[in-house]
Design a protein around this motif. Structure first.
Motif, mmCIF file in Angstrom:
data_model
loop_
_atom_site.group_PDB
_atom_site.id
_atom_site.type_symbol
_atom_site.label_atom_id
_atom_site.label_comp_id
_atom_site.label_asym_id
_atom_site.label_seq_id
_atom_site.Cartn_x
_atom_site.Cartn_y
_atom_site.Cartn_z
ATOM 1 N N LEU A 1 0.833 -1.209 0.000
ATOM 2 C CA LEU A 1 0.000 0.000 0.000
ATOM 3 C C LEU A 1 0.865 1.257 0.000
ATOM 4 C CD1 LEU A 1 -2.779 -1.116 2.520
ATOM 5 C CD2 LEU A 1 -2.903 -1.039 0.018
ATOM 6 N N ASN B 1 2.131 1.922 -3.541
ATOM 7 C CA ASN B 1 1.089 2.528 -4.388
ATOM 8 C C ASN B 1 0.897 4.001 -4.053
ATOM 9 O OD1 ASN B 1 0.619 -0.003 -5.452
ATOM 10 N ND2 ASN B 1 -1.129 -0.441 -4.133
ATOM 11 N N SER B 2 0.788 4.304 -2.746
ATOM 12 C CA SER B 2 0.524 5.689 -2.343
ATOM 13 C C SER B 2 1.675 6.605 -2.686
ATOM 14 C CB SER B 2 0.240 5.748 -0.834
ATOM 15 O OG SER B 2 -1.026 5.197 -0.560
ATOM 16 N N ARG C 1 3.884 6.244 -5.112
ATOM 17 C CA ARG C 1 3.923 6.457 -6.549
ATOM 18 C C ARG C 1 2.836 7.467 -6.936
ATOM 19 N NH1 ARG C 1 2.516 2.108 -11.289
ATOM 20 N NH2 ARG C 1 2.384 3.662 -12.949
ATOM 21 N N ALA C 2 1.652 7.298 -6.356
ATOM 22 C CA ALA C 2 0.549 8.202 -6.697
ATOM 23 C C ALA C 2 0.884 9.635 -6.326
ATOM 24 C CB ALA C 2 -0.714 7.746 -5.963
ATOM 25 N N GLU D 1 3.823 11.074 -8.573
ATOM 26 C CA GLU D 1 3.448 11.276 -9.970
ATOM 27 C C GLU D 1 2.370 12.336 -10.108
ATOM 28 O OE1 GLU D 1 4.678 6.893 -11.708
ATOM 29 O OE2 GLU D 1 2.803 7.836 -12.342
ATOM 30 N N ASP E 1 -3.683 9.015 1.162
ATOM 31 C CA ASP E 1 -2.731 9.755 0.334
ATOM 32 C C ASP E 1 -3.464 10.812 -0.479
ATOM 33 O OD1 ASP E 1 -2.712 6.984 -1.919
ATOM 34 O OD2 ASP E 1 -3.547 8.973 -2.367
ATOM 35 N N GLY F 1 -5.969 10.029 -6.701
ATOM 36 C CA GLY F 1 -7.024 9.016 -6.756
ATOM 37 C C GLY F 1 -7.283 8.499 -8.154
ATOM 38 N N ILE F 2 -8.305 7.639 -8.242
ATOM 39 C CA ILE F 2 -8.751 7.101 -9.545
ATOM 40 C C ILE F 2 -10.274 7.068 -9.544
ATOM 41 C CG2 ILE F 2 -6.780 5.647 -10.183
ATOM 42 C CD1 ILE F 2 -8.359 3.306 -8.935
ATOM 43 N N LEU G 1 -8.302 -2.940 -9.759
ATOM 44 C CA LEU G 1 -6.985 -3.061 -9.105
ATOM 45 C C LEU G 1 -6.813 -4.410 -8.427
ATOM 46 C CD1 LEU G 1 -6.803 0.493 -7.524
ATOM 47 C CD2 LEU G 1 -5.968 -0.258 -9.746
ATOM 48 N N PRO H 1 -2.371 4.436 -14.376
ATOM 49 C CA PRO H 1 -2.000 4.213 -12.980
ATOM 50 C C PRO H 1 -2.033 2.724 -12.640
ATOM 51 C CG PRO H 1 -4.072 5.429 -13.113
ATOM 52 C CD PRO H 1 -3.528 5.339 -14.485
ATOM 53 N N LEU H 2 -1.015 2.267 -11.984
ATOM 54 C CA LEU H 2 -0.941 0.894 -11.447
ATOM 55 C C LEU H 2 -0.845 -0.143 -12.544
ATOM 56 C CD1 LEU H 2 -3.646 1.332 -8.742
ATOM 57 C CD2 LEU H 2 -1.278 0.834 -8.282
ATOM 58 N N LEU I 1 -10.329 -0.175 -0.614
ATOM 59 C CA LEU I 1 -9.779 1.046 -1.218
ATOM 60 C C LEU I 1 -10.922 2.025 -1.469
ATOM 61 C CD1 LEU I 1 -7.248 -0.036 -3.992
ATOM 62 C CD2 LEU I 1 -6.792 0.628 -1.651
ATOM 63 N N SER J 1 -11.408 5.645 -3.096
ATOM 64 C CA SER J 1 -10.701 6.682 -3.834
ATOM 65 C C SER J 1 -11.616 7.868 -4.124
ATOM 66 C CB SER J 1 -10.167 6.112 -5.154
ATOM 67 O OG SER J 1 -9.175 6.986 -5.673
ATOM 68 N N THR K 1 -6.543 8.722 -2.290
ATOM 69 C CA THR K 1 -7.114 7.414 -1.963
ATOM 70 C C THR K 1 -6.854 7.056 -0.507
ATOM 71 O OG1 THR K 1 -6.885 6.643 -4.230
ATOM 72 C CG2 THR K 1 -6.949 4.943 -2.521
ATOM 73 N N ALA L 1 -6.661 3.741 1.866
ATOM 74 C CA ALA L 1 -6.593 2.269 1.860
ATOM 75 C C ALA L 1 -6.716 1.835 3.312
ATOM 76 C CB ALA L 1 -5.269 1.802 1.271
HETATM 77 O O1 LIG Z 1 -5.188 4.150 -7.735
HETATM 78 S S1 LIG Z 1 -4.633 5.037 -6.741
HETATM 79 O O2 LIG Z 1 -5.515 6.098 -6.298
HETATM 80 C C1 LIG Z 1 -4.163 4.084 -5.378
HETATM 81 C C2 LIG Z 1 -4.446 2.729 -5.371
HETATM 82 C C3 LIG Z 1 -4.075 1.944 -4.289
HETATM 83 C C4 LIG Z 1 -3.429 2.528 -3.220
HETATM 84 O O3 LIG Z 1 -3.054 1.748 -2.179
HETATM 85 C C5 LIG Z 1 -3.150 3.898 -3.212
HETATM 86 C C6 LIG Z 1 -3.528 4.667 -4.316
HETATM 87 O O4 LIG Z 1 -3.266 6.006 -4.361
HETATM 88 N N1 LIG Z 1 -3.289 5.732 -7.364
HETATM 89 C C7 LIG Z 1 -2.166 4.844 -7.701
HETATM 90 C C8 LIG Z 1 -1.406 5.602 -8.753
HETATM 91 C C9 LIG Z 1 -0.183 5.304 -9.368
HETATM 92 C C10 LIG Z 1 0.348 6.174 -10.323
HETATM 93 C C11 LIG Z 1 -0.330 7.315 -10.649
HETATM 94 C C12 LIG Z 1 -1.558 7.600 -10.018
HETATM 95 C C13 LIG Z 1 -2.072 6.725 -9.077
HETATM 96 C C14 LIG Z 1 -3.381 6.801 -8.281
#
Ligand SMILES: O=S(=O)(c1ccc(O)cc1O)N1Cc2ccccc2C1
Length: 403
Positions: free
Chosen positions: A245, A248-249, A251-252, A255, A285, A289-290, A298, A318-319, A342, A344, A350, A352
């Motif tokens: 988790l 993922n957070s 990276r989100a 990015e 985070d 989101g998505i 996912l 994403p992902l 999750l 979002s 998002t 989690a």
């Molecule tokens: O889908 S998510 O909202 C997301 C999914 C699961 C999680 O644990 C945390 C998250 O934040 N998120 C993953 C990701 C990666 C690259 C670019 C944009 C995003 C957006």
């Protein structure tokens, strides 16, 4: 001869798959482990392991042919056959010191034989998609999703039984520590959160040269509400979920904020909450989101086994190519009757949430059972819709005509 050994294998499979697996609670693992008896554990496992192996082997046999006959799935199936036969060598063995010692050694062999099941099954799904010309129909995808969840849950449970026995009775029995096998009776959740965060952050810094900070808050509803919040759990399971988790957070967040100039990233906020029934670990985070319509994707094995996206796609979708981290993490949470959810908010971020059972006698293993119900699922027809989805334009036209 080969045919007679095949016949006896089929007979043994039918016999052992006729029993339901016996779920153990964390409390039972703890109580047994506190004054563990190797002979009792041996007597239990030489029946329970073949029961759990046979139950999932019967399901492997029900897989869609175009998956079952791939090289990779045939290889995984052969590992299960070999391990099933190896455990059956102890079916009527006397619990002598020598046999108990050999049993522990065979459990190590079995655990190592199955180390690569997840990757090999993912390879099998890719082989099947290639053989099918890239697309897979919905019923096949849903029966693969159903099966892989059950295969990996069964595998988690078998490795839990093997780890407990080999840690308690194996070569280097843990001296002095408070752990009971792989269970920590007083697992400090915030310690595991920090540990997973630091390791994910290290990867994030390496790849993105930056990473979001961490804020942790603990809330306990208990009257004495003593902090830090501790519970009986398998730290390695909790670590796996948190590490996934956090990746993922991070990276989100990185990015989502790489395009705006402000160089401080919004921090990841973790809330650890102890209630009467649930213990929650929420990671919030602000990674943008998505859309709600994409969240269940996912947790799809087929979605995450997309043919390796090009480097550019990894950023746009994403992902994409995110591997099996989320579906497997959810299985770890569900294994002891918890969950991962999750939530979002597209455009913002998002949440989690890892849910754990607060009481160890409610934290029972959740085990797949091979029976008529499960085997029917493999021949399921696509359910006809029983909720309206879009307005039929005729009715809409009539309606607008009357207004
Ligand atoms: O889908 S998510 O909202 C997301 C999914 C699961 C999680 O644990 C945390 C998250 O934040 N998120 C993953 C990701 C990666 C690259 C670019 C944009 C995003 C957006």
């Amino acid at each position: 001869s080969a045919s007679s050994s095949m016949a006896s294998l089929a007979k043994m499979l039918d016999f052992y798959s006729g029993f339901n697996p016996s779920p153990l609670s964390i409390k039972q693992f703890m109580d047994f482990g506190q004054n563990a008896c190797e002979k009792k554990s041996f007597i239990f496992l030489r029946k329970e392991l073949p029961v759990r192996l046979a139950n999932i082997m019967k399901e492997i046999a029900l897989l869609p042919d175009n998956l079952l006959h791939t090289r990779s799935v045939s290889e995984v199936s052969s590992w299960y056959v070999k391990s099933f036969e190896e455990v059956l060598e102890y079916e009527k063995a006397d619990p002598t010191h020598d046999n108990l010692h050999k049993f522990v050694h065979h459990l190590d062999l079995i655990r190592n034989r199955h180390n690569d099941v997840v990757q090999t099954m993912a390879q099998g799904v890719i082989e099947m998609k290639e053989n099918e010309g890239g697309t897979v129909d919905a019923p096949t995808e849903s029966s693969i999703q159903y099966f892989l969840d059950r295969l990996y849950m069964s595998r988690i449970s078998i490795r839990m039984l093997i780890n407990q026995h080999t840690l308690l009775f194996g070569a280097n029995p843990h001296s002095g520590g408070r752990h009971i096998g792989c269970l920590d009776p007083a697992c400090d959740l915030s310690d595991v959160v920090r540990d997973a965060y630091e390791n994910a952050r290290f990867l994030c810094d390496q790849y993105y040269l930056t990473s979001p900070a961490l804020e942790i808050q603990e809330h306990s509803s208990e009257p004495e509400g003593n902090l830090p919040i501790r519970t009986v759990y398998v730290p390695s399971h909790l670590y796996y979920m948190l590490f996934e988790l956090f990746k993922n957070s991070m990276r989100a967040v990185v990015e989502h904020h790489n395009n705006d100039n402000c160089d401080t990233l919004p921090p990841l906020k973790v809330a650890i909450c102890r209630g009467q029934e649930d213990i929650c670990v929420k990671i919030s985070d602000q990674g943008g989101g998505i859309p709600r319509s994409q969240t269940d994707q996912l947790f799809k094995y087929m979605y995450s086994t997309a043919p390796q996206p090009s480097k550019s796609d990894l950023h746009t979708v994403p992902l994409a190519g995110y591997g099996y981290g989320l579906p497997i993490s959810r299985l770890y949470a569900r294994y002891f009757h918890g969950d991962i959810v999750l939530l979002s908010c597209e455009g913002f971020g998002t949440d989690a949430i890892i849910y754990l059972k607060a009481l160890s006698d409610e934290a029972n293993e959740l085990l797949p059972i091979f029976n008529k119900t499960s085997s029917k699922f493999y021949r399921a027809t696509v359910p006809t819709g029983d909720w309206s989805n879009q307005s039929s334009d005729m009715n809409a036209r009539q309606l607008s005509a009357t207004i």
